[in-house]
Design a protein around this motif. Structure first.
Motif, mmCIF file in Angstrom:
data_model
loop_
_atom_site.group_PDB
_atom_site.id
_atom_site.type_symbol
_atom_site.label_atom_id
_atom_site.label_comp_id
_atom_site.label_asym_id
_atom_site.label_seq_id
_atom_site.Cartn_x
_atom_site.Cartn_y
_atom_site.Cartn_z
ATOM 1 N N UNK A 40 3.007 24.962 -16.060
ATOM 2 C CA UNK A 40 2.241 23.813 -16.543
ATOM 3 C C UNK A 40 3.071 22.933 -17.458
ATOM 4 N N UNK A 41 2.682 21.670 -17.497
ATOM 5 C CA UNK A 41 3.210 20.694 -18.432
ATOM 6 C C UNK A 41 2.006 20.169 -19.190
ATOM 7 N N UNK A 42 2.060 20.245 -20.515
ATOM 8 C CA UNK A 42 0.896 19.870 -21.319
ATOM 9 C C UNK A 42 1.214 18.696 -22.232
ATOM 10 N N UNK A 49 -3.559 20.023 -19.948
ATOM 11 C CA UNK A 49 -2.586 20.229 -18.879
ATOM 12 C C UNK A 49 -2.446 18.913 -18.111
ATOM 13 N N UNK A 50 -1.215 18.386 -18.051
ATOM 14 C CA UNK A 50 -0.962 17.122 -17.354
ATOM 15 C C UNK A 50 -0.517 17.350 -15.918
ATOM 16 N N UNK A 51 0.380 18.311 -15.724
ATOM 17 C CA UNK A 51 0.872 18.640 -14.392
ATOM 18 C C UNK A 51 0.946 20.156 -14.274
ATOM 19 N N UNK A 69 7.846 17.429 -15.268
ATOM 20 C CA UNK A 69 7.965 16.380 -16.275
ATOM 21 C C UNK A 69 7.221 15.128 -15.855
ATOM 22 N N UNK A 70 6.618 14.475 -16.837
ATOM 23 C CA UNK A 70 5.768 13.318 -16.592
ATOM 24 C C UNK A 70 6.147 12.220 -17.576
ATOM 25 N N UNK A 71 6.635 11.094 -17.069
ATOM 26 C CA UNK A 71 7.056 9.994 -17.949
ATOM 27 C C UNK A 71 5.892 9.361 -18.701
ATOM 28 N N UNK A 72 4.668 9.536 -18.209
ATOM 29 C CA UNK A 72 3.514 8.936 -18.874
ATOM 30 C C UNK A 72 2.931 9.850 -19.951
ATOM 31 N N UNK A 73 3.567 10.974 -20.213
ATOM 32 C CA UNK A 73 3.097 11.874 -21.255
ATOM 33 C C UNK A 73 3.236 11.186 -22.616
#
Length: 179
Positions: A40-42, A49-51, A69-73
């Motif tokens: 998970x990516x939080x 949890x984002x992804x 990884x999420x650039x909009x985090x």
């Protein structure tokens, strides 16, 4: 064949045993496990949890970092344990504007330098929030995945992650509202 999970794999998780009181050397514990992993990516600000990604239990964690990884985090920092530290991941993070806060590994055959140990301890305070997600899923939510096939495991783990986010959102809403 419908009762045999051909997608899942075996792995062995090692953990440090507690030191013995009589001074004898400790023996590390090896616990075999079969199944799947939930990566998970939080969001650091809210703990949501984002992804997420599901792999078999034997898959290497570090190879999954670019997919998580999420650039909009809410932040560009990436906090992760030593399994995610590699030259490939560090290069990927620099190219995509992420700041690496990944734990440093202990040098083989040498003690951990004091500076590195202290830096890892500071990183652990942030990284532990991810471990809280897994602890909550295993503890109060009693989430156990007993399915056959990766598609069913992904569905069940996805539902567990969604239920966690809903519970977390409700907690955040109650915390925000003045009593």
């Amino acid at each position: 064949m419908r009762q045999k999970d051909r997608d899942a794999r075996w792995t062995v998780k090692y953990s440090k045993a507690k030191p013995r009181e009589d001074g004898q050397p400790q023996v590390d514990l090896a616990v075999p496990s079969f199944g799947y992993k939930n990566h998970v990516s939080a969001d650091r600000a809210h703990g949501l949890i984002r992804k997420w990604l599901v792999t078999d239990a034997a898959a290497h964690d570090g190879a999954r970092l670019p997919d998580l990884l999420d650039k909009t985090n809410t932040a560009s920092g990436v906090w992760a344990d030593t399994a995610y530290r590699s030259e490939k991941n560090e290069t990927f993070m620099v190219k995509n504007g992420f700041v690496s806060q990944v734990h440093r590994k202990k040098p083989k055959g040498k003690p951990m330098p004091d500076r590195t140990r202290k830096a890892n301890a500071l990183k652990s305070m942030v990284r532990s929030k991810i471990e809280h997600i897994f602890a909550h899923q295993k503890g109060p939510m009693a989430a156990i995945v007993r399915t056959i096939g990766k598609a069913r495991a992904e569905t069940k783990i996805g539902m567990i992650n969604l239920a966690y986010n809903m519970r977390r959102f409700m907690w955040l809403e109650r915390k925000r509202v003045p009593a």
